[in-house]
Structures are given as structure tokens and as C-alpha cells.
Design a protein around this motif. Structure first.
Motif, PDB file in Angstrom:
ATOM      1  N   ARG A  36       3.322  -3.517   2.229  1.00 42.75           N
ATOM      2  CA  ARG A  36       3.969  -2.970   1.028  1.00 42.75           C
ATOM      3  C   ARG A  36       3.700  -1.477   0.916  1.00 42.75           C
ATOM      4  N   THR A  37       2.455  -1.084   1.126  1.00 42.48           N
ATOM      5  CA  THR A  37       2.090   0.325   1.052  1.00 42.48           C
ATOM      6  C   THR A  37       2.844   1.135   2.101  1.00 42.48           C
ATOM      7  N   GLN A  38       2.950   0.599   3.310  1.00 44.41           N
ATOM      8  CA  GLN A  38       3.661   1.304   4.380  1.00 44.41           C
ATOM      9  C   GLN A  38       5.151   1.438   4.065  1.00 44.41           C
ATOM     10  N   ALA A  39       5.752   0.382   3.513  1.00 40.81           N
ATOM     11  CA  ALA A  39       7.175   0.435   3.182  1.00 40.81           C
ATOM     12  C   ALA A  39       7.441   1.448   2.073  1.00 40.81           C
ATOM     13  N   LEU A  40       6.584   1.461   1.058  1.00 41.77           N
ATOM     14  CA  LEU A  40       6.774   2.424  -0.028  1.00 41.77           C
ATOM     15  C   LEU A  40       6.526   3.855   0.445  1.00 41.77           C
ATOM     16  N   ASP A  41       5.549   4.029   1.329  1.00 36.90           N
ATOM     17  CA  ASP A  41       5.316   5.359   1.913  1.00 36.90           C
ATOM     18  C   ASP A  41       6.513   5.812   2.737  1.00 36.90           C
ATOM     19  N   ALA A  42       7.111   4.881   3.475  1.00 32.42           N
ATOM     20  CA  ALA A  42       8.282   5.218   4.285  1.00 32.42           C
ATOM     21  C   ALA A  42       9.446   5.642   3.392  1.00 32.42           C
ATOM     22  N   LEU A  43       9.639   4.937   2.276  1.00 32.67           N
ATOM     23  CA  LEU A  43      10.695   5.319   1.339  1.00 32.67           C
ATOM     24  C   LEU A  43      10.430   6.700   0.736  1.00 32.67           C
ATOM     25  N   ARG A  44       9.194   6.962   0.398  1.00 28.98           N
ATOM     26  CA  ARG A  44       8.835   8.253  -0.175  1.00 28.98           C
ATOM     27  C   ARG A  44       9.052   9.374   0.846  1.00 28.98           C
ATOM     28  N   ASP A  45       8.635   9.129   2.084  1.00 26.16           N
ATOM     29  CA  ASP A  45       8.836  10.125   3.138  1.00 26.16           C
ATOM     30  C   ASP A  45      10.322  10.345   3.409  1.00 26.16           C
ATOM     31  N   LEU A  46      11.086   9.274   3.369  1.00 29.01           N
ATOM     32  CA  LEU A  46      12.520   9.369   3.593  1.00 29.01           C
ATOM     33  C   LEU A  46      13.186  10.220   2.513  1.00 29.01           C
TER      34      LEU A  46
END
Length: 89
Positions: free
Chosen positions: A46-56
């Protein structure tokens, strides 16, 4: 003598409040041992997916991604995050 008593009370309060912080892993999850690894893996995902969205979003805002690339990747990461959230529920 009063100062010593006050110092002991403060020391005891700091130990009582600080112990869970020092041993955070012990207090992080309730329950048995086998489900905790799966829960921890899901929370990491979950943390990785949310970080990926934020980076995107940041890459799109700074012009590193085109609108088409952003839309495609955003929907992909959003669906991945939604699956993880469903598994956590």
C-alpha cells in the motif's frame, strides 16, 4: 526530597510512555504470528502504491510525463492501490 520524588515520577512517566516507542514492532500488530507477515506485506505494498501515485503526480506536474502517459500510469497505479485496499479490508 521533593525534587527527588518529582524526578522519580517524571522518570517513571517517561519510561511508561517511551517503552512502546522503543518496542514498536511488538505493539504494531495485534493477534497471532502467521497473519502478521501477510498484513505487513500488504501495508508495504500500500505504501509503495501510494508513493508511486505521489511520484507520478510530481513527474506530471514538473513536465516529465505527457498527459497520455500520466493518464495510463495513473489508472494502472490507482487500480493496483484499490486492490491492495480491498485486501486490507
Amino acid at each position: 526530597m521533593d525534587i527527588l520524588i518529582i524526578a522519580l515520577i517524571i522518570f517513571a512517566a517517561l519510561i511508561a510512555l517511551g517503552y512502546p516507542l522503543v518496542n514498536a514492532r511488538r505493539y504494531q500488530y495485534a493477534g497471532g504470528g502467521r497473519g502478521n507477515a501477510q498484513l505487513e506485506n500488504l501495508e508495504n505494498a500500500r505504501t509503495q502504491a501510494l508513493d508511486a501515485l505521489r511520484d507520478l503526480q510530481f513527474d506530471h506536474a514538473t513536465g516529465k510525463l505527457t498527459d497520455a502517459d500520466y493518464d495510463a500510469l495513473h489508472s494502472q497505479y490507482e487500480m493496483q492501490a484499490a486492490r491492495i485496499f480491498q485486501q486490507l479490508d
